[in-house]
Write a protein that holds these residues in place. Structure first.
Motif, PDB file in Angstrom:
ATOM      1  N   ASP A   1     -36.929  57.995 -58.995  1.00 53.29           N
ATOM      2  CA  ASP A   1     -38.299  57.168 -58.317  1.00 53.29           C
ATOM      3  C   ASP A   1     -38.263  56.929 -57.124  1.00 53.29           C
ATOM      4  N   GLY A   2     -37.279  57.288 -56.478  1.00 49.75           N
ATOM      5  CA  GLY A   2     -37.236  57.190 -54.838  1.00 49.75           C
ATOM      6  C   GLY A   2     -36.428  55.824 -54.422  1.00 49.75           C
ATOM      7  N   GLN A   3     -35.826  54.780 -55.127  1.00 51.55           N
ATOM      8  CA  GLN A   3     -35.069  53.882 -54.973  1.00 51.55           C
ATOM      9  C   GLN A   3     -33.763  54.244 -54.395  1.00 51.55           C
ATOM     10  N   THR A   4     -33.129  55.200 -54.925  1.00 47.49           N
ATOM     11  CA  THR A   4     -31.730  55.785 -54.458  1.00 47.49           C
ATOM     12  C   THR A   4     -31.898  56.257 -53.059  1.00 47.49           C
ATOM     13  N   ILE A   5     -33.051  57.038 -52.637  1.00 51.51           N
ATOM     14  CA  ILE A   5     -33.321  57.270 -51.269  1.00 51.51           C
ATOM     15  C   ILE A   5     -33.578  55.978 -50.355  1.00 51.51           C
ATOM     16  N   LYS A   6     -34.071  55.290 -50.986  1.00 49.22           N
ATOM     17  CA  LYS A   6     -34.422  54.145 -50.000  1.00 49.22           C
ATOM     18  C   LYS A   6     -33.124  53.439 -49.622  1.00 49.22           C
ATOM     19  N   ILE A   7     -32.274  53.256 -50.714  1.00 52.83           N
ATOM     20  CA  ILE A   7     -30.884  52.664 -50.412  1.00 52.83           C
ATOM     21  C   ILE A   7     -30.341  53.536 -49.468  1.00 52.83           C
ATOM     22  N   LEU A   8     -30.245  54.826 -49.459  1.00 53.00           N
ATOM     23  CA  LEU A   8     -29.625  55.715 -48.645  1.00 53.00           C
ATOM     24  C   LEU A   8     -30.252  55.539 -47.131  1.00 53.00           C
ATOM     25  N   ASP A   9     -31.236  55.377 -47.037  1.00 51.41           N
ATOM     26  CA  ASP A   9     -32.209  55.157 -45.806  1.00 51.41           C
ATOM     27  C   ASP A   9     -31.454  53.926 -45.320  1.00 51.41           C
ATOM     28  N   TYR A  10     -31.308  53.001 -45.938  1.00 50.16           N
ATOM     29  CA  TYR A  10     -30.909  51.377 -45.608  1.00 50.16           C
ATOM     30  C   TYR A  10     -29.546  51.605 -44.974  1.00 50.16           C
ATOM     31  N   ILE A  11     -28.650  52.277 -45.905  1.00 46.88           N
ATOM     32  CA  ILE A  11     -27.230  52.600 -45.256  1.00 46.88           C
ATOM     33  C   ILE A  11     -27.241  53.390 -44.043  1.00 46.88           C
ATOM     34  N   LYS A  12     -28.023  54.336 -43.939  1.00 49.32           N
ATOM     35  CA  LYS A  12     -28.122  55.107 -42.641  1.00 49.32           C
ATOM     36  C   LYS A  12     -28.352  54.284 -41.466  1.00 49.32           C
ATOM     37  N   ARG A  13     -29.377  53.224 -41.637  1.00 53.80           N
ATOM     38  CA  ARG A  13     -29.803  52.221 -40.616  1.00 53.80           C
ATOM     39  C   ARG A  13     -28.513  51.399 -40.168  1.00 53.80           C
ATOM     40  N   GLU A  14     -27.790  50.916 -41.264  1.00 55.87           N
ATOM     41  CA  GLU A  14     -26.715  50.154 -41.140  1.00 55.87           C
ATOM     42  C   GLU A  14     -25.418  50.765 -40.684  1.00 55.87           C
ATOM     43  N   LEU A  15     -25.424  52.098 -40.743  1.00 55.21           N
ATOM     44  CA  LEU A  15     -24.369  52.893 -40.087  1.00 55.21           C
ATOM     45  C   LEU A  15     -24.422  52.900 -38.624  1.00 55.21           C
ATOM     46  N   GLY A  16     -25.642  52.840 -37.965  1.00 52.90           N
ATOM     47  CA  GLY A  16     -25.790  52.898 -36.556  1.00 52.90           C
ATOM     48  C   GLY A  16     -25.976  53.955 -35.916  1.00 52.90           C
ATOM     49  N   GLN A  17     -25.952  53.858 -34.538  1.00 53.44           N
ATOM     50  CA  GLN A  17     -26.463  55.133 -33.659  1.00 53.44           C
ATOM     51  C   GLN A  17     -24.844  56.227 -33.539  1.00 53.44           C
ATOM     52  N   ASP A  18     -23.755  55.549 -33.889  1.00 50.67           N
ATOM     53  CA  ASP A  18     -22.686  56.451 -33.934  1.00 50.67           C
ATOM     54  C   ASP A  18     -22.488  57.297 -34.764  1.00 50.67           C
ATOM     55  N   CYS A  19     -23.412  57.313 -35.769  1.00 50.08           N
ATOM     56  CA  CYS A  19     -23.306  58.313 -37.127  1.00 50.08           C
ATOM     57  C   CYS A  19     -24.757  58.990 -37.013  1.00 50.08           C
ATOM     58  N   GLU A  20     -24.558  60.424 -37.233  1.00 50.65           N
ATOM     59  CA  GLU A  20     -25.661  61.406 -37.497  1.00 50.65           C
ATOM     60  C   GLU A  20     -25.706  61.783 -38.777  1.00 50.65           C
ATOM     61  N   CYS A  21     -26.706  61.250 -39.703  1.00 48.52           N
ATOM     62  CA  CYS A  21     -26.784  61.305 -41.088  1.00 48.52           C
ATOM     63  C   CYS A  21     -27.835  62.422 -41.258  1.00 48.52           C
ATOM     64  N   THR A  22     -27.348  63.175 -42.260  1.00 47.49           N
ATOM     65  CA  THR A  22     -28.216  64.198 -43.196  1.00 47.49           C
ATOM     66  C   THR A  22     -28.523  63.982 -44.323  1.00 47.49           C
ATOM     67  N   LEU A  23     -29.750  63.817 -44.811  1.00 55.19           N
ATOM     68  CA  LEU A  23     -30.055  63.472 -45.962  1.00 55.19           C
ATOM     69  C   LEU A  23     -30.454  64.809 -46.949  1.00 55.19           C
ATOM     70  N   GLN A  24     -29.841  64.964 -48.157  1.00 55.33           N
ATOM     71  CA  GLN A  24     -29.940  66.080 -48.894  1.00 55.33           C
ATOM     72  C   GLN A  24     -30.244  66.053 -50.360  1.00 55.33           C
ATOM     73  N   ASP A  25     -30.989  66.553 -51.216  1.00 49.34           N
ATOM     74  CA  ASP A  25     -31.151  66.350 -52.597  1.00 49.34           C
ATOM     75  C   ASP A  25     -30.143  66.963 -53.344  1.00 49.34           C
ATOM     76  N   LEU A  26     -29.378  66.331 -53.994  1.00 49.19           N
ATOM     77  CA  LEU A  26     -28.358  67.086 -54.681  1.00 49.19           C
ATOM     78  C   LEU A  26     -28.726  67.808 -55.871  1.00 49.19           C
ATOM     79  N   ASN A  27     -30.018  67.484 -56.441  1.00 46.20           N
ATOM     80  CA  ASN A  27     -30.512  68.154 -57.446  1.00 46.20           C
ATOM     81  C   ASN A  27     -30.672  69.713 -57.343  1.00 46.20           C
ATOM     82  N   SER A  28     -30.861  70.069 -55.888  1.00 47.91           N
ATOM     83  CA  SER A  28     -31.041  71.320 -55.611  1.00 47.91           C
ATOM     84  C   SER A  28     -29.790  72.204 -55.631  1.00 47.91           C
ATOM     85  N   LEU A  29     -28.652  71.577 -56.055  1.00 52.46           N
ATOM     86  CA  LEU A  29     -27.228  72.232 -56.086  1.00 52.46           C
ATOM     87  C   LEU A  29     -26.988  72.817 -54.780  1.00 52.46           C
TER      88      LEU A  29
END
Length: 174
Positions: free
Chosen positions: A12-40
């Motif tokens: 329902d999107g809360q896991t993505i919201k948590i990942l987005d939060y972690i992405k912000r916490e990781l900061g500018q020195d990390c380039e993050c790619t978000l991907q749906d694992l369900n697409s294998l």
């Protein structure tokens, strides 16, 4: 710049919201790619310095696609820096919100051939107005049994964002 892959198995999107939060916490020195694992997805593991997998529990189970992904990528998961967290409503209760005390994490570790060295459990969100009739009724029933919110007009976010921030720090140092 560090390359980080954020994989999700979200319902329902809360896991993505948590990942987005972690992405912000990781900061500018990390380039993050978000991907749906369900697409294998086929992952180019060598492109990433670290990987984080977040998966939601629905009706007591993690996605079958998560286990298929693990089977398909077991060797890579064991050779790279890969952390894992699961999201569930039971984790809203003290004593059920750590990898050591979460029934879902315990079940995952029994069922999965992969044992992540960095793990977390986070409470999700209850979004009654967004659910279809079946899900709303079933989740209300489960919440009634477990002593949770049953008012179907409410949306309640149980995620402990301080715990997520601490995990983000641990993941960055991992």
């Amino acid at each position: 710049m560090e390359q980080v892959l954020l994989l999700h198995s979200s319902t329902d999107g809360q896991t993505i919201k948590i990942l987005d939060y972690i992405k912000r916490e990781l900061g500018q020195d990390c380039e993050c790619t978000l991907q749906d694992l369900n697409s294998l997805p086929d992952i180019e593991w060598q492109k990433y310095d670290r990987v984080l997998i977040g998966a939601a529990v629905r009706y007591g189970h993690l996605s079958k696609k998560l286990y298929q992904f693990i089977e398909k990528n077991l060797q890579a998961l064991e050779q790279h820096k890969v952390a894992f967290f699961c999201v569930n409503l039971t984790a809203r209760k003290e004593g059920k919100n750590t990898p050591e005390t979460s029934a879902y994490m315990k079940k995952f570790l029994v069922k999965s051939p992969w044992c992540p060295s960095l793990q977390a459990v986070f409470a999700g969100a209850l979004r009654y107005p967004r659910y279809n009739l079946f899900d709303r009724t079933m989740i209300q029933f489960i919440m009634r049994i477990t002593g949770g919110e049953t008012d179907t007009s409410k949306e309640v976010e149980y995620t402990d964002w301080d715990a997520v921030a601490r995990f983000a720090v641990a993941f960055k140092q991992f």
